[in-house]
Design a protein around this motif. Structure first.
Motif, PDB file in Angstrom:
ATOM      1  N   PRO A 137       0.851  -1.261   0.081  1.00 34.16           N
ATOM      2  CA  PRO A 137       0.115  -0.054  -0.014  1.00 34.16           C
ATOM      3  C   PRO A 137       0.952   1.330  -0.109  1.00 34.16           C
ATOM      4  O   PRO A 137       1.961   1.322   0.285  1.00 34.16           O
ATOM      5  CB  PRO A 137      -0.837  -0.094   1.310  1.00 34.16           C
ATOM      6  CG  PRO A 137       0.070  -0.647   2.051  1.00 34.16           C
ATOM      7  CD  PRO A 137       0.842  -1.980   1.369  1.00 34.16           C
ATOM      8  N   SER A 176       2.425   4.443   1.457  1.00 34.49           N
ATOM      9  CA  SER A 176       2.690   4.908   2.611  1.00 34.49           C
ATOM     10  C   SER A 176       2.341   6.123   2.612  1.00 34.49           C
ATOM     11  O   SER A 176       2.168   7.086   1.890  1.00 34.49           O
ATOM     12  CB  SER A 176       4.243   4.571   2.895  1.00 34.49           C
ATOM     13  OG  SER A 176       5.054   5.554   2.086  1.00 34.49           O
ATOM     14  N   TYR A 177       2.042   6.649   3.932  1.00 34.40           N
ATOM     15  CA  TYR A 177       1.623   8.083   4.266  1.00 34.40           C
ATOM     16  C   TYR A 177       2.415   8.502   5.605  1.00 34.40           C
ATOM     17  O   TYR A 177       2.359   7.705   6.486  1.00 34.40           O
ATOM     18  CB  TYR A 177       0.253   8.233   4.204  1.00 34.40           C
ATOM     19  CG  TYR A 177      -0.764   7.611   5.254  1.00 34.40           C
ATOM     20  CD1 TYR A 177      -1.197   8.075   6.363  1.00 34.40           C
ATOM     21  CD2 TYR A 177      -1.147   6.298   4.964  1.00 34.40           C
ATOM     22  CE1 TYR A 177      -1.990   7.482   7.551  1.00 34.40           C
ATOM     23  CE2 TYR A 177      -1.696   5.595   5.902  1.00 34.40           C
ATOM     24  CZ  TYR A 177      -2.170   5.941   7.154  1.00 34.40           C
ATOM     25  OH  TYR A 177      -2.690   5.429   8.153  1.00 34.40           O
ATOM     26  N   LYS A 197       5.622   8.174   9.642  1.00 30.36           N
ATOM     27  CA  LYS A 197       5.121   7.264   8.872  1.00 30.36           C
ATOM     28  C   LYS A 197       4.066   6.765   9.911  1.00 30.36           C
ATOM     29  O   LYS A 197       4.226   6.406  11.044  1.00 30.36           O
ATOM     30  CB  LYS A 197       5.855   6.211   8.376  1.00 30.36           C
ATOM     31  CG  LYS A 197       5.361   5.117   7.437  1.00 30.36           C
ATOM     32  CD  LYS A 197       6.145   4.107   7.091  1.00 30.36           C
ATOM     33  CE  LYS A 197       5.584   3.116   6.157  1.00 30.36           C
ATOM     34  NZ  LYS A 197       6.555   2.288   5.395  1.00 30.36           N
ATOM     35  N   VAL A 198       2.905   6.514   9.430  1.00 28.74           N
ATOM     36  CA  VAL A 198       1.819   6.048  10.016  1.00 28.74           C
ATOM     37  C   VAL A 198       1.329   4.807   9.370  1.00 28.74           C
ATOM     38  O   VAL A 198       1.025   4.794   8.102  1.00 28.74           O
ATOM     39  CB  VAL A 198       0.482   6.846  10.221  1.00 28.74           C
ATOM     40  CG1 VAL A 198      -0.663   6.207  10.848  1.00 28.74           C
ATOM     41  CG2 VAL A 198       0.846   8.081  10.959  1.00 28.74           C
ATOM     42  N   LEU A 199       1.396   3.543   9.935  1.00 30.98           N
ATOM     43  CA  LEU A 199       1.059   2.183   9.507  1.00 30.98           C
ATOM     44  C   LEU A 199      -0.626   2.098   9.387  1.00 30.98           C
ATOM     45  O   LEU A 199      -1.384   2.310  10.627  1.00 30.98           O
ATOM     46  CB  LEU A 199       1.500   1.012   9.876  1.00 30.98           C
ATOM     47  CG  LEU A 199       2.966   0.965  10.251  1.00 30.98           C
ATOM     48  CD1 LEU A 199       3.242  -0.169  10.854  1.00 30.98           C
ATOM     49  CD2 LEU A 199       3.391   0.944   8.833  1.00 30.98           C
ATOM     50  N   ASP A 200      -1.310   1.634   8.437  1.00 27.65           N
ATOM     51  CA  ASP A 200      -2.761   1.400   8.411  1.00 27.65           C
ATOM     52  C   ASP A 200      -2.915  -0.029   9.277  1.00 27.65           C
ATOM     53  O   ASP A 200      -2.166  -0.696   8.878  1.00 27.65           O
ATOM     54  CB  ASP A 200      -3.295   1.285   7.130  1.00 27.65           C
ATOM     55  CG  ASP A 200      -4.903   0.838   6.926  1.00 27.65           C
ATOM     56  OD1 ASP A 200      -5.679   1.300   7.948  1.00 27.65           O
ATOM     57  OD2 ASP A 200      -5.321   0.223   6.056  1.00 27.65           O
ATOM     58  N   ILE A 201      -3.829  -0.077  10.090  1.00 29.13           N
ATOM     59  CA  ILE A 201      -3.878  -1.080  10.871  1.00 29.13           C
ATOM     60  C   ILE A 201      -4.584  -2.234  10.021  1.00 29.13           C
ATOM     61  O   ILE A 201      -4.190  -3.623  10.072  1.00 29.13           O
ATOM     62  CB  ILE A 201      -4.539  -0.998  12.137  1.00 29.13           C
ATOM     63  CG1 ILE A 201      -4.067  -0.018  13.282  1.00 29.13           C
ATOM     64  CG2 ILE A 201      -4.928  -2.110  13.011  1.00 29.13           C
ATOM     65  CD1 ILE A 201      -4.843   0.522  14.418  1.00 29.13           C
ATOM     66  N   GLY A 202      -5.656  -1.976   9.204  1.00 31.73           N
ATOM     67  CA  GLY A 202      -6.402  -3.186   8.250  1.00 31.73           C
ATOM     68  C   GLY A 202      -7.500  -3.701   9.069  1.00 31.73           C
ATOM     69  O   GLY A 202      -7.771  -4.777   8.467  1.00 31.73           O
ATOM     70  N   ASP A 218     -10.624  -3.610   7.070  1.00 27.75           N
ATOM     71  CA  ASP A 218     -10.795  -3.998   5.378  1.00 27.75           C
ATOM     72  C   ASP A 218     -11.937  -5.119   5.325  1.00 27.75           C
ATOM     73  O   ASP A 218     -11.844  -6.041   6.060  1.00 27.75           O
ATOM     74  CB  ASP A 218      -9.488  -4.290   5.099  1.00 27.75           C
ATOM     75  CG  ASP A 218      -8.508  -3.307   4.898  1.00 27.75           C
ATOM     76  OD1 ASP A 218      -8.641  -2.232   5.102  1.00 27.75           O
ATOM     77  OD2 ASP A 218      -7.296  -3.602   4.598  1.00 27.75           O
ATOM     78  N   HIS A 254      -6.598   4.883  14.997  1.00 28.96           N
ATOM     79  CA  HIS A 254      -6.701   4.939  13.220  1.00 28.96           C
ATOM     80  C   HIS A 254      -5.464   4.542  12.738  1.00 28.96           C
ATOM     81  O   HIS A 254      -5.441   4.035  11.740  1.00 28.96           O
ATOM     82  CB  HIS A 254      -6.802   6.489  12.867  1.00 28.96           C
ATOM     83  CG  HIS A 254      -8.093   7.074  13.456  1.00 28.96           C
ATOM     84  ND1 HIS A 254      -8.330   8.476  13.610  1.00 28.96           N
ATOM     85  CD2 HIS A 254      -9.331   6.475  13.969  1.00 28.96           C
ATOM     86  CE1 HIS A 254      -9.402   8.710  14.194  1.00 28.96           C
ATOM     87  NE2 HIS A 254     -10.131   7.552  14.322  1.00 28.96           N
ATOM     88  N   GLY A 255      -4.366   4.158  13.465  1.00 29.79           N
ATOM     89  CA  GLY A 255      -3.139   3.871  12.769  1.00 29.79           C
ATOM     90  C   GLY A 255      -2.070   3.548  14.032  1.00 29.79           C
ATOM     91  O   GLY A 255      -2.205   3.998  15.004  1.00 29.79           O
TER      92      GLY A 255
END
Length: 527
Positions: free
Chosen positions: A446, A448-449, A512-517, A520, A495-496
């Motif tokens: 994915p 990254s943000y 950097k923030v990881l999407d926990i997922g 989904d 949220h992350g």
């Protein structure tokens, strides 16, 4: 970073060297390495040189206090070597892998699973397209009306000569000065150049029939008005979506519109979860030394959201042989591509994961990660693939013995050991499980943000920290409290997970923030 291969020096690049013979070792090491699988495991860790030093230690420094000679080896001190596990799991520990490298190792440890064909249904949701989705027909497949109204040919007024409803095929050519009533989506007859919508027309009954004209307050329609031209969206053979695109409800609709009855998608990785611990309660309130099992309810739906087919969830006591047998059964009987355990990865008297992996001939790829929480996580690779028999002299399934080429990882089943503390286990999911499942399932990494922190966040001196955060109205990341390794309160509202570098990060600093997922949409099965 992956472990050095068997027969190499500790850096993985040295020339082949034979391990020391058991008869040359001190009795404790000779007993330790009597098991061929343990010896192979130690060689895979690059510890043959260490064993040789234990067998032939460097000379002691002269009693006169003179400096050691040039041939002395400061690393020969046993205290400087990786420490031994407790007798229940008598293998060596390695230093932790850097967090970014551990994620990269998990991402590249396996190869994409084979395609399967599934119907256009819930079964496909969350999977990845195995091939690009090419249109089987023009879309739309014919010129059609975008509105309820009249299909027109030539200038008006128009003599009405019939109607065409959606699902009907027009038969006659529409001559100039004529019109037919049409419904939205109806195929236009040959000769029609525009559609006049219902509210813009007026019908007059004359002796020779019904005549249509444009309402006084409306403009005359131009060619192509309210017409959906054939091929307006795409032409037959054009790629609509690339390989790796996640199947969503919209993708199912697009595939159906493009002429498909089923889809070729990457198979879901089969995952078995083993929850370890004598102290775990499956129900009721914790107390008297017992705690509720939080990971048993949390991990299966999370793994499914990450694209896995969770084939089994089992709770095991802290027993070395039970663990070894359960891991072997997961691979050989249920064909697990990945076995995930919780707990047992450290070096306590009840931590049996390392010993079980050694006896199954597994190769460690990651053994500890420099991240907090979650340091004692690990990633290993079995010598066989699904439905093969792990262990010394084990067999690989026929599909796993294929020649895949030097640049393609062979088909192997994998093992990920998560720490037993809940937030530490969550860190292990984001660090090792999610990247590995992404590769197996054919999903691209994915995007990254980053986000600025709303406040200072303390860091570990040398390790990365993963901290639950929520986004405020300005898309800044606010760290949550209750982020200890044994806590889930912070993660439950997050949220992350912010990636905080060693030493910490200041307010306003982009991290950097990881999407926990966890949210989904994906579908798996528990059998």
């Amino acid at each position: 970073m992956s472990s050095p291969g068997p027969g190499t020096g500790p850096d993985g690049n040295g020339s082949p060297e034979a391990p020391p013979a058991a008869e040359d070792m001190d009795p404790s090491l000779a007993e330790l390495t009597a098991d061929p699988s343990v010896r192979a495991y130690l060689e895979g860790l690059g510890l043959t040189d260490y064993l040789r030093r234990r067998t032939h230690p460097a000379p002691a420094a002269p009693e006169t206090g003179a400096d050691p000679g040039p041939d002395s080896d400061p690393d020969s001190d046993p205290d400087s070597a990786p420490h031994l596990h407790a007798p229940a799991s008598t293998v060596f520990r390695r230093s932790g892998t850097a967090w970014l490298r551990a994620r990269h190792t998990a991402l590249t440890a396996a190869r994409r699973l084979d395609p399967v064909h599934v119907p256009l249904s819930d079964e496909a949701l969350g999977t990845a397209l195995a091939h690009g989705l090419a249109a089987l027909t023009d879309l739309p497949p014919f010129d059609s009306s975008a509105m309820d109204g009249w299909a027109l040919a030539g200038p008006g007024p128009w003599h009405l000569t019939g109607q065409v409803l959606a699902g009907q095929a027009p038969h006659a050519h529409l001559a100039d000065g004529h019109a037919v009533r049409v419904a939205t989506g109806a195929e236009l007859p040959p000769g029609a150049v525009a559609v006049l919508r219902n509210e813009h027309g007026a019908v007059e009954l004359r002796p020779d029939g019904e005549w249509l004209q444009v309402a006084a307050d409306q403009p005359v329609p131009v060619p192509g008005q309210e017409v959906r031209r054939r091929g307006q969206e795409c032409r037959a053979g054009q790629e609509l979506l690339p390989a790796g695109a996640t199947v969503t409800p919209a993708v199912l609709g697009l595939a159906a519109a493009a002429g498909y009855d089923d889809l070729a998608v990457v198979a879901r990785p089969r995952v078995e979860l083993l929850v370890l611990g004598d102290e775990l309660l499956a129900a009721g309130r914790p107390g008297k030394g017992l705690v509720r099992d939080a990971l048993g309810p949390m991990l299966p739906p999370w793994l499914r959201a990450l694209g896995a087919d969770v084939v089994a969830v089992r709770t095991l006591p802290d027993d070395a042989e039970a663990l070894r047998a359960a891991i072997a059964d997961a691979v050989a009987t249920r064909g697990a591509h990945l076995v995930v355990t919780t707990g047992g990865t450290a070096s306590g008297p009840r931590d049996h994961v390392h010993g079980a992996l050694a006896r199954l001939g597994a190769r460690l790829r990651v053994d500890g990660v420099t991240v907090r929480p979650g340091h004692p996580m690990l990633l290993a690779e079995f010598p066989c693939g699904p439905y093969g028999t792990p262990g010394p002299g084990g067999t690989a399934a026929a599909a796993d013995r294929e020649d895949t080429g030097a640049e393609v990882p062979p088909r192997r089943s994998h093992f990920i050991g998560l720490p037993g503390n809940p937030l530490a286990a969550a860190a292990g999911v984001l660090t090792l499980v999610a990247p590995l499942l992404r590769t197996l399932g054919g999903h691209p990494a994915p995007a990254s943000y980053t986000a600025p922190l709303t406040e200072d966040v303390g860091g570990h001196a040398s390790d990365t920290r993963l901290v639950p955060v929520v986004f405020d109205g300005r898309a800044a990341a606010r760290p949550l409290r209750h982020a200890g390794s044994a806590m889930l309160r912070g993660l439950a509202g997050a949220h992350g997970m912010a990636v905080v570098p060693p030493g910490g990060a200041a307010a306003g600093q982009e991290v950097k923030v990881l999407d926990i997922g966890m949210a989904d949409t994906a579908r798996g099965s528990a059998r």
